[in-house]
Design an enzyme around this catalytic site. Structure first.
Site, mmCIF file in Angstrom:
data_model
loop_
_atom_site.group_PDB
_atom_site.id
_atom_site.type_symbol
_atom_site.label_atom_id
_atom_site.label_comp_id
_atom_site.label_asym_id
_atom_site.label_seq_id
_atom_site.Cartn_x
_atom_site.Cartn_y
_atom_site.Cartn_z
ATOM 1 C CG ASN A 28 -2.057 1.022 1.065
ATOM 2 O OD1 ASN A 28 -2.436 1.395 -0.049
ATOM 3 N ND2 ASN A 28 -2.558 1.483 2.188
ATOM 4 C CG HIS A 30 2.809 6.454 1.667
ATOM 5 N ND1 HIS A 30 4.031 6.972 2.030
ATOM 6 C CD2 HIS A 30 2.377 5.735 2.740
ATOM 7 C CE1 HIS A 30 4.327 6.613 3.262
ATOM 8 N NE2 HIS A 30 3.346 5.847 3.716
ATOM 9 N N GLY A 32 6.212 8.347 0.717
ATOM 10 C CA GLY A 32 7.207 8.145 1.764
ATOM 11 C C GLY A 32 8.004 6.876 1.551
ATOM 12 C CG HIS A 33 6.142 3.025 1.648
ATOM 13 N ND1 HIS A 33 4.780 3.253 1.623
ATOM 14 C CD2 HIS A 33 6.388 2.405 2.830
ATOM 15 C CE1 HIS A 33 4.239 2.775 2.728
ATOM 16 N NE2 HIS A 33 5.189 2.263 3.476
ATOM 17 C CD GLN A 57 4.113 -5.308 11.609
ATOM 18 O OE1 GLN A 57 5.126 -5.939 11.301
ATOM 19 N NE2 GLN A 57 3.976 -4.016 11.327
ATOM 20 N N GLY A 144 11.745 4.852 7.938
ATOM 21 C CA GLY A 144 11.266 6.221 8.075
ATOM 22 C C GLY A 144 11.194 6.646 9.526
ATOM 23 C CG ASP A 147 6.404 3.958 11.643
ATOM 24 O OD1 ASP A 147 5.314 3.948 12.219
ATOM 25 O OD2 ASP A 147 6.526 3.930 10.406
ATOM 26 C CG LEU A 181 3.250 11.545 2.765
ATOM 27 C CD1 LEU A 181 3.953 11.238 1.442
ATOM 28 C CD2 LEU A 181 1.877 12.155 2.506
#
Length: 278
Positions: A28, A30, A32-33, A57, A144, A147, A181
């Site tokens: 999924n 965005h 940022g990835h 998780q 990132g 997290d 994001l």
């Protein structure tokens, strides 16, 4: 872009490379990835991304079954970003038998904040990351800073196990209005999306209070929590912690402001690094 569905396929393909740069994801994707993928390119001789929605998780009441799977779009985005290898195992490939051996991170780091509200979450994260590291054998791995606690825990795990991997933390990518994001932003309604920016604004308010010289950190946190509650949010935490270890800070420590709050049915997290005044 080569797509490996099994560990054996991945290992065979990566035999030609000495130092892959790795971006683990749950799909999924965005921007940022994709920023992580682009930043990984010069750091290794192959750029490897993974897509795996990790059941370990997710708590029983969380969104594992409904977590968005956007395979075709993800592949297109990764190719455009210059990804060389995509590792996309199914559960049987990555967990061929019940995963009874798990990585338990240091509870001083993992049982606070997200770990307090999502018990067992970081055990699931560390276990799958360790297994992915074993499969990919990267020289560098990208995470990132949105997290932030996860980044700290992964770095600690790598140090404790003496893994020959450099963990690179990448600044949070944000929308024009400041919203971090996140894959879960897609759960927000149009009204909620407009309201969601208040989480980053709350962190900015905490930043401004610290930079202006306010010393009562508890009061700053309470004010931020109350302001979100008045707008209809359900905050789990808005806190100021020492950046190096997420513990209670001493005067002059570099700080990070961390937040998790539910807006409607969607739980959002964010953070902001702060330089405390001397």
């Amino acid at each position: 872009m080569y797509i490996a569905r099994t560990i054996a396929e991945l290992l065979e393909h990566l035999r030609a490379y000495r130092r892959p740069a790795f971006v683990p994801t749950m799909g999924n994707l965005h921007d940022g990835h994709l920023d992580l993928v682009r930043r990984a390119k010069p750091l290794g001789d192959a750029t490897v991304a993974s897509i795996f929605v990790n059941r370990l998780q997710f708590l029983p009441h969380e969104d594992f079954d409904t977590y968005p799977r956007t395979w075709d779009s993800d592949c297109e985005k990764l190719r455009a970003a210059g990804c060389d290898v995509l590792f996309a195992p199914d559960e049987k490939a990555l967990y061929p038998e019940p995963q009874t051996c798990k990585v338990h991170p240091d509870p001083v780091l993992s049982d606070i904040l997200e770990g307090h509200f999502r018990p067992g979450f970081f055990i699931g994260v560390c276990t799958v990351v360790m297994k992915l590291f074993s499969c990919v054998q990267p020289g560098t791995a990208m995470f990132g800073k949105k997290d932030y606690q996860q980044l700290m825990i992964i770095r600690h795990m790598v140090r404790q196990f003496a893994l020959p991997i450099e963990i690179v933390g990448v600044e949070t990518l944000r929308a024009a209005d400041g919203l971090a994001l996140s894959s879960r932003n897609g759960y927000l309604s149009e009204r909620e999306r407009a309201e969601a920016v208040q989480l980053s604004k709350a962190l900015q308010g905490m930043d401004e209070a610290v930079r202006s010289g306010e010393r009562d950190l508890d009061a700053i946190e309470t004010r931020a929590m109350d302001a979100l509650r008045e707008r209809g949010w359900q905050p789990d935490y808005l806190v100021l912690r020492r950046r190096s270890d997420l513990q209670a800070p001493s005067p002059g420590d570099p700080l990070v402001a961390l937040a998790a709050a539910r807006l409607g049915a969607t739980r959002l997290i964010d953070n902001l690094e702060i330089e405390a005044p001397t």
